[in-house]
Design an enzyme around this catalytic site. Sequence first.
Site, PDB file in Angstrom:
ATOM      1  N   CYS A 103      -0.279   4.036   2.494  1.00  0.00           N
ATOM      2  CA  CYS A 103       0.054   3.646   3.869  1.00  0.00           C
ATOM      3  C   CYS A 103       1.505   3.996   4.182  1.00  0.00           C
ATOM      4  O   CYS A 103       1.819   4.535   5.251  1.00  0.00           O
ATOM      5  CB  CYS A 103      -0.162   2.146   4.064  1.00  0.00           C
ATOM      6  N   CYS A 161       0.835  -1.213   0.000  1.00  0.00           N
ATOM      7  CA  CYS A 161       0.000   0.000   0.000  1.00  0.00           C
ATOM      8  C   CYS A 161       0.865   1.256   0.000  1.00  0.00           C
ATOM      9  O   CYS A 161       1.496   1.600   1.022  1.00  0.00           O
ATOM     10  CB  CYS A 161      -0.927  -0.030   1.214  1.00  0.00           C
TER      11      CYS A 161
END
Length: 302
Positions: A104, A101
């Site tokens: 993230c 991700c």
Amino acid sequence: RRSNPHSDPISAARVARASRLNALKITRVSVAPRTPMQPGRLCYLGRTALMGIVFLLQVFWASSGSAVEGLPGWGTNLDVSRRLARIAEKPVVVYFTASWCGPCKLMAKTTFGERSVEVALEQFSRVMIDIDAQPGVAAAHGITAVPTFLLLDIEGDTLLRTSGYMDTNRFLSWLADARKEFAAAVIRRRELNAEKSAILAAVKGTDPSGLRGAVKRLFDLAGRRESAATDFAVGQLKVVASRQPALLVDGLLHTNLATRIHVANALREAVKADLEFDPWETAEVRARQVEVVRTRLQAESP
């Protein structure tokens, strides 16, 4: 279809591996809170093309490093974090993430590194869930994109949910909202405990008027989103149904679908037969069905 640079969607194959689609059963209903999509969280359709390009470059830069394995102060076991939060009476922030991700990783390099964020997070029990390492937890909470953040109360009910990259200011604002929502949930829980005591007294008592009033409150509680309210209401509806099932018939006409389902289940269990009632039908059809059920129960009552 325009891709979204602020969150990484989970592929259909990944979701399929994490969970199965269960057939809908009338015996159990879970009422989950619905949070409308908020501009700036998942999609920035109003941003200029230049801003989108800049953000994509930032995500690429964040993704180029090694995978984030953890954050200081964040646990990885949701059950343990919930138990500790319950003891301390603290809200739980659940952060769903993944090694692939980009947003993230960008939050790890920016937002989570700010001292103001670290201080704000000290008021929460924090748990970080890798959706690839714990697919069952992700599936149980309906996670379809990362990053996703949930606020849970001490019962494990979801109070707030948001997805997508958040800069420092936006994340601090979300945490402030989370504190307010948790405080409101604490008040609701105290009020519920007091109401539960009154309802139990009425169900165990001999006053018909008090019992009818308690049943009406059980109808409302059965449609609440908090599991503590729903579980209590369902249990007491079964108690009333086993003794005076006719008192629950009006609950089949309740405006809340979950309430109608719970009442129908309690009556079916009590009379041990199908009532030929469909809680999903229109109000007009349900009214006719309820009259049939009412007549039947009156005929079978001693």
